[in-house]
Design an enzyme around this catalytic site. Structure first.
Site, PDB file in Angstrom:
ATOM      1  N   LYS A  94       0.789  -1.224   0.000  1.00 49.57           N
ATOM      2  CA  LYS A  94       0.000   0.000   0.000  1.00 49.57           C
ATOM      3  C   LYS A  94       0.828   1.285   0.000  1.00 49.57           C
ATOM      4  CE  LYS A  94      -2.071   0.977   4.266  1.00 49.57           C
ATOM      5  NZ  LYS A  94      -2.772   0.632   5.498  1.00 49.57           N
TER       6      LYS A  94
ATOM      7  N   GLU B 188      19.324 -11.775  23.732  1.00 47.74           N
ATOM      8  CA  GLU B 188      18.312 -10.839  24.175  1.00 47.74           C
ATOM      9  C   GLU B 188      17.540 -11.412  25.345  1.00 47.74           C
ATOM     10  OE1 GLU B 188      16.390  -9.754  20.375  1.00 47.74           O
ATOM     11  OE2 GLU B 188      15.778  -7.917  21.387  1.00 47.74           O
TER      12      GLU B 188
ATOM     13  N   ASP C 257      -5.123  -4.106   8.055  1.00 46.17           N
ATOM     14  CA  ASP C 257      -5.909  -4.366   6.846  1.00 46.17           C
ATOM     15  C   ASP C 257      -6.124  -5.859   6.622  1.00 46.17           C
ATOM     16  OD1 ASP C 257      -4.014  -1.778   5.128  1.00 46.17           O
ATOM     17  OD2 ASP C 257      -5.728  -1.599   6.483  1.00 46.17           O
TER      18      ASP C 257
ATOM     19  N   HIS D  10       5.255  -1.719  24.659  1.00 48.09           N
ATOM     20  CA  HIS D  10       6.502  -1.378  25.324  1.00 48.09           C
ATOM     21  C   HIS D  10       6.153  -0.342  26.387  1.00 48.09           C
ATOM     22  CE1 HIS D  10      10.435   0.350  26.179  1.00 48.09           C
ATOM     23  NE2 HIS D  10      10.928  -0.775  25.705  1.00 48.09           N
TER      24      HIS D  10
ATOM     25  N   ARG E 127       9.709  -6.255  32.418  1.00 41.30           N
ATOM     26  CA  ARG E 127       9.094  -5.242  31.569  1.00 41.30           C
ATOM     27  C   ARG E 127       7.567  -5.266  31.629  1.00 41.30           C
ATOM     28  NH1 ARG E 127      10.269  -7.389  26.869  1.00 41.30           N
ATOM     29  NH2 ARG E 127      12.431  -6.833  27.155  1.00 41.30           N
TER      30      ARG E 127
ATOM     31  N   HIS F 131       3.124  -2.391  20.136  1.00 39.89           N
ATOM     32  CA  HIS F 131       4.276  -2.764  19.331  1.00 39.89           C
ATOM     33  C   HIS F 131       4.019  -3.940  18.395  1.00 39.89           C
ATOM     34  CE1 HIS F 131       8.527  -3.211  18.403  1.00 39.89           C
ATOM     35  NE2 HIS F 131       8.479  -4.484  18.748  1.00 39.89           N
TER      36      HIS F 131
ATOM     37  N   ARG G 133       5.157 -12.723  22.725  1.00 44.34           N
ATOM     38  CA  ARG G 133       6.217 -13.020  21.769  1.00 44.34           C
ATOM     39  C   ARG G 133       7.578 -12.932  22.432  1.00 44.34           C
ATOM     40  NH1 ARG G 133       9.599  -9.707  18.779  1.00 44.34           N
ATOM     41  NH2 ARG G 133       8.786  -7.936  19.935  1.00 44.34           N
TER      42      ARG G 133
END
Lengths: 110, 650
Positions: free
Chosen positions: B113, B192, B291, B312, B367, B428, B463
């Site tokens: 798009k 991470e 979409d 976040h 977090r 996020h 995730r």
């Protein structure tokens, strides 16, 4: 650059792995608590930010940045991280030292 | 199992519009209902015969044939209809990876798009996770993924992704993606949060961009792939084949020429990414308006786990800056955890340090605990942001560690060495989406999904860092074989392209200048209002009361908006970019709210004050079945109707 890493995929070892032990009861939480110690400061290569020209405190950093090489990755003459042996990687403290992926304060992945 | 399409519960399964929670099987995780393509399984065929007493095709521009069918040459009968073997919606890593592979078998249209590089992939800066170190193991990656996902992941999906990840990385490298390496020539792997081993492959701090660059270059050089940029996908073209819904392609709006272009294809891959813009503060680029999820829902695809929205906790809050940015910031500036790790303190606007109330680790809590705490403070105090203060630390250290934050804030009149930083959580990533089987297949024949738009069972309730690019790569690749097989046995009926009514572009000629401008202004305002409702009532800390309030407010807002449109000459098939995005945002917002209401427990990213604990019996995915076609709202119905002469009684 594309041909160099297919054959051997053994990562260099690091001593930092002990910082990331998971707490026992993290069933409800998904993040790893940041370790207590702070890393040593280091100058970073500025890729993303155009510092304000009027700022005295940024001029020092700016001079050093201009002396460094800029690059999109690949090729010789890049920054080599002495601690990790990483070529062309980020300068300064390990981006993932607190769990997320940070560069000069901005988090780009977590 | 709740989501199994099997004989015996098919009638229960197919309850239009319902959010289905299903029964739990003891000690049973999520099982993938699409292990075999349900439309080709013997069980399903038997069911069809029972249900409708026939085995005809209904309306079909596509017929399956036992003989291999020839590939379509990219022929346009008119410029407004195009025919391809494969249509790919979205040009992020999933779409492009798939396109490159299927282009070896047939013609491909990639629809995007905006500019092709404008996607969530491009902003995925961190890395891709994969088991590439001999000290690491697939089991370890799996374990980390499942723990992060609060054990809602589908184990088989996790195994497949973690197993196939390394090969997908190697292929990327072979395609020219340039990842950081060590002096010994080996890939440099980072570690991470949430990962037990070093396994993040990255390209400096712009991994997504590097992958996108490499794939795009290959795509643009591939003679079998045509990229249609600035083509906004409006709705999928489908037909009903007794119990099957079949996808035949997609209608798009060429934004530059303001024309509708119809794509007819044997196979469609939906890789349209996320829906961050249902919230006011998001890291996603402007294109991420959900979409694909909305189109799929309208096309009768099953949607899953939409309640799991990843936020976040500390994005720079523009509202708290002395000099506000002149234009609204498109992507949130995320303040790293390192600020808290280095001693940053969180305060509410009353200058109270609130973290110790929520967790003894205070600012060093995980977090998601921090995100919940901030959200709770903001809702309780009805405020727009909180403050993260690092000014008590040495000035030179602040500037050395966080120069990006320092300069960004200083541009807007704030000196972080003296003043606290205004922060607010930002949306996020969507862990949920269009329900996909292990091959990226959906319950709509000919429709495959990959990437953030899909819910594959990998992420579960949350995730794991750097798993999203990995998921996109693996599923894009896995969808190739079933897509190709389907394509080869599909014959296209070119004349069938007019079986669906065509969307009509909203122009000044159609509606009048003044109406167009009023609708544009109202749509902008309604988008902002929807985002406010979502943030206020469907944020990080949720409750049944807040969610039902959200449901009501969204319905009212949608009705107000649609009424205005339709009273001013808008019709069912009229399209314009902002209006179509708005209907998609409404659709996704409602999917998130419905899913959140259905989960009566707290798990991973979904937290409910009235169900604050994890319930083992509820460790199953949330499923949203297609809406009944008689549903009133414009956001829930496909634009195109099949012309009545084409219908065959079933």
């Amino acid at each position: 650059m594309a041909t160099n890493s297919i054959v051997r995929l053994i990562a260099p070892s690091r001593s930092a792995s002990s910082r990331f032990l998971e707490p026992v009861s993290r069933f409800l939480s998904s993040g790893t608590p940041p370790p207590p110690q702070a890393p040593s400061p280091n100058q970073d290569l500025n890729r993303n930010v155009k510092p304000d020209q009027n700022l005295q405190q940024n001029q020092q950093m700016q001079k050093e940045e201009e002396e460094e090489e800029e690059g999109e990755g690949g090729g010789g003459g890049e920054f080599v991280n002495e601690d990790t042996g990483e070529i062309g990687g980020p300068r300064g403290p390990e981006p993932t030292r607190y769990g997320d992926w940070e560069q000069r304060g901005r988090c780009s992945d977590f | 199992m709740a989501a199994h399409v099997s004989a015996g519960n098919i009638h229960n399964f197919y309850l239009a519009g319902q959010v289905y929670r299903g029964q739990a099987y003891p000690n049973f995780g999520f099982t993938n209902p699409f292990k075999e393509p349900s439309w080709s399984s013997g069980v399903f065929k038997a069911l069809k015969a029972d249900r409708c007493g026939c085995y005809s095709r209904g309306v079909s521009a596509i017929t399956e044939s036992s003989k291999p069918c020839t590939s379509i040459r990219a022929v346009s009968v008119s410029s407004s209809t195009k025919y391809y073997d494969f249509t790919v919606i979205g040009s992020g890593v999933a779409g492009l990876r798939y396109a490159l592979e299927v282009a070896k078998q047939g013609t491909v249209a990639v629809i995007t798009k905006d500019e092709p590089h404008e996607s969530n992939t491009n902003y995925a800066q961190g890395g891709v996770s994969a088991v590439l170190c001999p000290l690491d193991s697939v089991e370890s990656h799996m374990q980390d993924t499942m723990v992060a996902g609060a054990h809602l992941c589908d184990e088989e999906t996790v195994r497949v992704v973690c197993t196939e990840g390394p090969e997908r990385i190697r292929e990327l490298i072979a395609m020219g993606a340039s990842f950081d390496h060590g002096e010994d020539g080996n890939l440099h792997l980072a570690r991470e949060g949430g990962h037990s081993h070093r396994r993040i492959v990255h390209a400096a701090d712009m991994t997504g961009r590097e992958i996108e660059r490499a794939l795009l270059e290959a795509v643009l050089n591939d003679p079998n792939i045509s990229v249609f940029k600035h083509h906004f996908a409006i709705d999928l073209l489908t037909s009903q084949d007794c119990l099957n819904t079949v996808c035949h392609g997609v209608d798009t709006l060429n934004i530059k020429t303001n024309e509708v272009v119809r794509f007819i294809s044997k196979v469609t891959l939906l890789a349209s990414g996320g829906a961050g813009h249902i919230y006011p503060s998001t890291t996603n680029p402007l294109v991420a308006t959900g979409d694909g999820m909305a189109m799929a829902h309208r096309a009768q695809a099953v949607i899953s786990n939409m309640e799991f929205v990843q936020f976040h906790p500390t994005a720079l809050a523009d509202e708290g800056l002395p000099i506000k940015p002149q234009t609204a910031r498109e992507n949130a500036f995320l303040i790293t955890e390192a600020v808290r790790g280095d001693g940053g303190i969180l305060y509410n606007l009353g200058m109270e340090r609130f973290m110790p109330v929520y967790d003894e680790r205070a600012e060093l809590a995980p977090r998601d605990v921090v995100a919940r705490s901030i959200d709770d403070q903001l809702k309780k105090r009805n405020e727009k942001y909180v403050l993260l203060d690092i000014s008590h630390k040495a000035r030179d250290k602040i500037l050395a560690h966080f120069p990006n934050i320092a300069s960004e804030c200083l541009k807007h009149g704030l000196d972080i060495t003296r003043q606290p930083i205004p922060v607010v959580p930002a949306a996020h990533y969507m862990c949920g989406g269009v329900r996909a089987g292990l091959q990226g297949e959906t319950n709509v024949l000919g429709l495959f999904v990959a990437g953030e738009v899909a819910c594959t069972g990998l992420h579960g309730a949350n995730r794991l860092a750097s798993n999203s690019l990995l998921e996109a790569l693996v599923f894009a690749r896995r969808a190739v074989q079933p897509s190709t097989e389907l394509m080869k046995r599909t014959r296209l009926d070119v004349s069938a392209s007019e079986k669906w009514t065509r969307p009509v572009v909203a122009t000044a000629r159609l509606l009048g200048d003044e109406v167009i401008s009023k609708i544009t202004a109202l749509t902008k305002e309604v988008r902002r209002e929807l985002q406010e409702v979502m943030w206020k009532y469907v944020g990080i800390v949720r409750s049944t009361i807040r969610l039902t309030t959200a449901e009501r407010k969204i319905a009212e807002l949608e009705a107000k908006w649609e009424t205005f449109l339709f009273e001013h000459g808008w019709e069912q098939t009229v399209v314009a970019l902002e209006a179509c995005e708005m209907r998609n945002l409404f659709c996704c917002a409602k999917l998130v709210v419905s899913s959140a209401l259905a989960r009566h427990e707290s798990r991973g990213l979904h937290y409910m004050t009235d169900f604050p604990f994890v319930e083992e019996s509820k460790r199953i995915p949330t499923i949203i079945l297609p809406s009944s076609p008689t549903t009133a709202s414009w956001s829930s119905r496909r634009l195109q109707n099949i012309s009545s002469s084409s219908l065959i009684d079933c």
